[in-house]
Design an enzyme around this catalytic site. Structure first.
Site, PDB file in Angstrom:
ATOM      1  N   ALA A 240     -14.748  -9.407 -10.504  1.00  0.00           N
ATOM      2  CA  ALA A 240     -15.467 -10.168 -11.527  1.00  0.00           C
ATOM      3  C   ALA A 240     -15.120 -11.657 -11.458  1.00  0.00           C
ATOM      4  O   ALA A 240     -16.002 -12.517 -11.358  1.00  0.00           O
ATOM      5  CB  ALA A 240     -15.143  -9.604 -12.908  1.00  0.00           C
TER       6      ALA A 240
ATOM      7  N   ASP B  32     -10.519  -9.034   0.059  1.00  0.00           N
ATOM      8  CA  ASP B  32     -10.495  -7.953  -0.930  1.00  0.00           C
ATOM      9  C   ASP B  32     -10.668  -6.653  -0.176  1.00  0.00           C
ATOM     10  O   ASP B  32     -11.624  -6.495   0.585  1.00  0.00           O
ATOM     11  CB  ASP B  32     -11.607  -8.119  -1.972  1.00  0.00           C
TER      12      ASP B  32
ATOM     13  N   ARG C  78     -20.548  -6.493 -14.316  1.00  0.00           N
ATOM     14  CA  ARG C  78     -19.826  -7.750 -14.534  1.00  0.00           C
ATOM     15  C   ARG C  78     -19.563  -8.537 -13.245  1.00  0.00           C
ATOM     16  O   ARG C  78     -19.091  -9.668 -13.318  1.00  0.00           O
ATOM     17  CB  ARG C  78     -18.500  -7.466 -15.246  1.00  0.00           C
TER      18      ARG C  78
ATOM     19  N   LYS D 153     -16.322  -5.631  -0.970  1.00  0.00           N
ATOM     20  CA  LYS D 153     -16.606  -6.689  -1.942  1.00  0.00           C
ATOM     21  C   LYS D 153     -16.552  -8.067  -1.306  1.00  0.00           C
ATOM     22  O   LYS D 153     -17.407  -8.918  -1.572  1.00  0.00           O
ATOM     23  CB  LYS D 153     -15.597  -6.621  -3.098  1.00  0.00           C
TER      24      LYS D 153
ATOM     25  N   CYS E  63       7.255  15.068 -20.378  1.00  0.00           N
ATOM     26  CA  CYS E  63       7.244  16.116 -21.393  1.00  0.00           C
ATOM     27  C   CYS E  63       6.182  15.861 -22.464  1.00  0.00           C
ATOM     28  O   CYS E  63       5.629  16.809 -23.019  1.00  0.00           O
ATOM     29  CB  CYS E  63       8.618  16.235 -22.042  1.00  0.00           C
TER      30      CYS E  63
END
Length: 777
Positions: A240, A266, A277, A290, A395
């Site tokens: 973005a 990237d 976006r 990208k 847990c």
């Protein structure tokens, strides 16, 4: 708030009734009957457990934001008032000055046929200044410079300013349409006068020449524009912020000159969820890298002169052969558009080592921040750090969840184990044969062998009907049998050794679910029982390469004939209450492993011995979790919601579950545009010669478009350490940016030559340790 009850008594608090919140301390508050005040909360779906029959000790309190009516001044009235919002605490007097200056500029237009002053027209700029002085009687010499530059550059349209102001205006439009968040009350002024030349430039330097960069030339001059064109910058990240930054740079001309260049990297590919976006991408770009797609879009659609190289590598120690000395030595600076702190810290160390400026920014919904790092002038990014994010105890996930985030993480973990890890282990066994067992880790070899045996022998499906039966039995095991066993070990009325209720505080007493294909949860209104069986059966079928079906009638017809065995809780089964107990039990099991476990493993392995040859050419299809695949999210959502129903936790729909399970960082285009605009303004300052030696010229930004809040502040200077070298008489105040450098004549010195050099250069210096990275030489 809204309370929702778990038990029978709420002791003074009524379910579905609003209460007003009154804070009584940093961790305490009182609940009072709600009045007409807007600060209220509602008690909803809250289970309250009585302790000693005097007070409620467990439940949910949900904040409810009440609508507020706001009124605003008319434009005529607002013109006469001083703007309320302050953007920079170092410029308390700037908003009223700019308020008067813009009115003076508007008056100039009315008096000159709606024409703004020409760039470099000193006479016109002086006229605007005189009008400003009539409207505002406290104009200082520094203020005069601001007004003159405002008038001279008033025709300019700058990409970073458009991005910053446009992001704010876009959010205001969304507020008007949705009624959500708080609008800006009246006028808001933003300036970055530190970017501007020290004095008004002559007309010859700012005269338009028909260039696409005439607006920047009108403000900064031809010399600075050429410097922008010749910049060599490294953009790390093409999401973005990376897309928005490339857009700004293409319009500014960064790296568009003969000597300029932009490098972008990237390693991620484009996913469907990115399209909302990351505006340089389209549907046809899904699964493309990208960096490549963003570089093509910026160069082909925005500025064909942009010199750009795209990489598909992460910036990390294992790529230093690519991004090493030769690469960083050619750069003028680095800009990060990353989504994790670890990568930011690594890039920060690279910039610190090569003494390069760093432009850093980030967003979280309507919140955003920017940080500019200037060598020797500001602290580096890693100088101050946020505390590490706390992980969810094992847990809590396994037996004691109390939030939907816990159940979603548990569902994701189950998905990975059942549909990814199992298939991978089976494929490795089929490929390697019995030799695969020799490579198993000693921590849980029996569990691995059991998993392979179930997949290939005990529970191997032959048809989709078998997958439905398997899914129905999994429902019974996960959401009924295991819960009954847990309640057998820890009954609802059990108390701790100190006498308090075991099921209190964050421990929510669960209840076993009875399968009902028509049941819908109250919160998300989803048929989680049927959805779980359908999604699990289809994932199981896909893993075994069997054709599945999402037809409810098909699934329900099979369910009618499923025989579910009765379950009786067992004594002697240990359930850890804490992670420490879980670790201790695991160690004890490993120490006691042998005898029975070995016999069981040998029995299972003998049954599996002939399978590799029988299944030659057969493989399972591991289902790698992808938040953008509806089939995957259908399972995770249903699985999480059923777990939530076990523990009376409010359920969530698929959209919200996708955001949490997919670890999607909230990002909206308005905030992204604002922070990239602000950080691009800092790039102007890095190129301006008169800015580089003054800390007060640079600004870090902190914004929240929802409030609205925006402030700019000076970066912190680097921390200094005092020391005295033997060859120097005065103290040396050094920072993280400093180092003792070898002369260029010393190429590949030996260790002895290196030690001799420093002992000679810095008379009396004694070297006690010599290291490189994490290695002591």
């Amino acid at each position: 708030i809204v309370l929702a009850r778990l038990g029978n008594n709420a002791f003074g608090l009524e379910e579905k009734v609003e209460y007003q919140i009154t804070s009584t301390g940093p961790f305490t508050f009182e609940l009072l009957p709600s009045s007409s005040s807007s600060s209220v909360a509602v008690v909803d779906d809250l289970d309250l457990v009585a302790e000693e029959e005097t007070r409620a000790v467990q439940g949910y309190i949900t904040q409810v934001k009440k609508p507020v009516k706001l009124s605003f001044d008319s434009y005529e009235v607002a013109l006469k008032k001083t703007p309320e919002l302050l953007f920079d605490f170092a410029k308390f007097d700037r908003p009223p000055l700019l308020h008067a200056a813009f009115q003076a500029l508007s008056r100039y237009c009315l008096e000159h046929n709606n024409e703004l002053p020409q760039p470099g027209d000193a006479a016109a700029a002086r006229e605007v200044l005189r009008t400003t002085q009539e409207l505002y009687d406290d104009v200082s010499e520094q203020d005069e410079r601001v007004v003159l530059h405002l008038a001279s550059g008033s025709r300019a349209v700058l990409s970073p300013v458009c991005a910053a102001i446009g992001g704010m205006v876009g959010q205001e439009v969304l507020k008007a349409c949705s009624g959500k968040f708080t609008p800006i009350p009246g006028f808001f002024y933003l300036d970055a006068d530190e970017c501007l030349p020290a004095e008004l430039l002559p007309a010859t330097e700012v005269t338009p020449s028909g260039s696409r960069y005439d607006s920047q030339i009108a403000v900064f001059g031809k010399k600075l524009q050429q410097d922008l064109l010749d910049l060599k910058y490294f953009l790390i990240g093409a999401g973005a912020i990376g897309c928005e930054m490339l857009k700004n740079w293409a319009l500014m001309g960064v790296g568009c000159g003969d000597n300029g260049h932009v490098y972008v990297t990237d390693m991620d590919r484009i996913e469907k969820s990115n399209l909302s976006r990351q505006f340089l991408f389209r549907n046809t770009d899904i699964n493309r890298f990208k960096s490549t797609c963003a570089a093509d879009a910026a160069q082909n659609t925005m500025n064909s002169e942009l010199n750009i190289t795209a990489y598909q590598e992460k910036a990390a120690p294992d790529t230093e052969h690519l991004f090493g000395d030769e690469f960083y030595d050619r750069l003028d600076g680095v800009c990060t558009a990353l989504d994790n702190v670890e990568a930011r810290l690594y890039v920060d160390q690279r910039c610190l080592f090569y003494r390069l400026p760093l432009l850093e920014s980030g967003t979280l919904g309507t919140k955003g921040n920017t940080q500019v790092v200037v060598p020797h002038l500001t602290e580096h990014y890693g100088a101050t750090r946020d505390p590490p994010e706390k992980s969810i105890p094992v847990c809590t996930l396994k037996n004691f969840p109390n939030q939907i985030q816990h159940t979603l993480q548990w569902a994701r973990d189950y998905f990975e184990g059942e549909f990814t890890q199992t298939a991978t282990e089976v494929n490795s066994f089929i490929e390697q044969g019995p030799a695969y067992f020799e490579s198993l880790q000693q921590s849980s070899p029996l569990e691995t062998v059991q998993s392979i045996h179930r997949a290939l022998v005990q529970e191997r499906p032959e048809s989709f009907d078998d997958c439905v039966v398997w899914a129905r039995l999994k429902f019974e095991d996960l959401f009924h049998n295991q819960i009954r066993q847990l309640l057998h070990n820890f009954p609802p009325d059990q108390k701790t050794s100190s006498g308090t209720q075991f099921w209190s505080g964050s421990k929510r007493c669960p209840k076993a679910l009875v399968f009902d294909e028509t049941q819908k949860c109250e919160d998300a209104l989803l048929t989680n029982h049927l959805d779980f069986v359908t999604a699990a059966a289809n994932l199981r079928a896909a893993m075994f390469r069997i054709k599945g079906s999402t037809d409810p009638s098909k699934v329900t017809s099979v369910l009618k004939n499923v025989l579910v065995p009765d379950f009786l809780p067992c004594d002697g089964i240990k359930i850890a209450q804490t992670d420490e107990e879980a670790k201790q039990e695991s160690n004890e099991q490993q120490q006691q492993a042998g005898g029975g476990d070995n016999y069981q493993m040998e029995e299972l392995m003998s049954q599996l011995a002939s399978k590799p040859s029988e299944l030659a050419g057969f493989t399972l299809e591991p289902q790698e979790f992808d938040k953008d695949l509806d089939a995957h999210m259908a399972f995770v959502t249903a699985c999480s919601n059923l777990r939530a129903l076990n523990y009376q936790i409010p359920t969530e729909d698929v959209h919200r579950s996708r955001a949490i399970a997919g670890r999607i960082i909230p990002a909206i285009a308005t905030t992204t545009a604002l922070v990239t605009g602000l950080i691009s303004l800092e790039l102007y300052k890095l190129v301006q010669p008169h800015c580089n030696n003054k800390l007060e010229n640079f600004k870090n930004g902190f914004v929240n478009l929802a409030v609205p809040f925006m402030t700019l502040s000076e970066p912190m200077p680097p921390a200094k350490t005092k020391s005295v070298l033997p060859s120097q008489k005065e103290e040396w105040n050094w920072t993280a940016w400093d180092s003792l450098d070898l002369p260029t004549t010393m190429i590949n010195p030996t260790m002895g030559e290196l030690i001799d050099y420093f002992e000679t250069k810095y008379d009396g210096l004694e070297i006690n340790m010599l290291s490189h990275g994490v290695s002591i030489l």
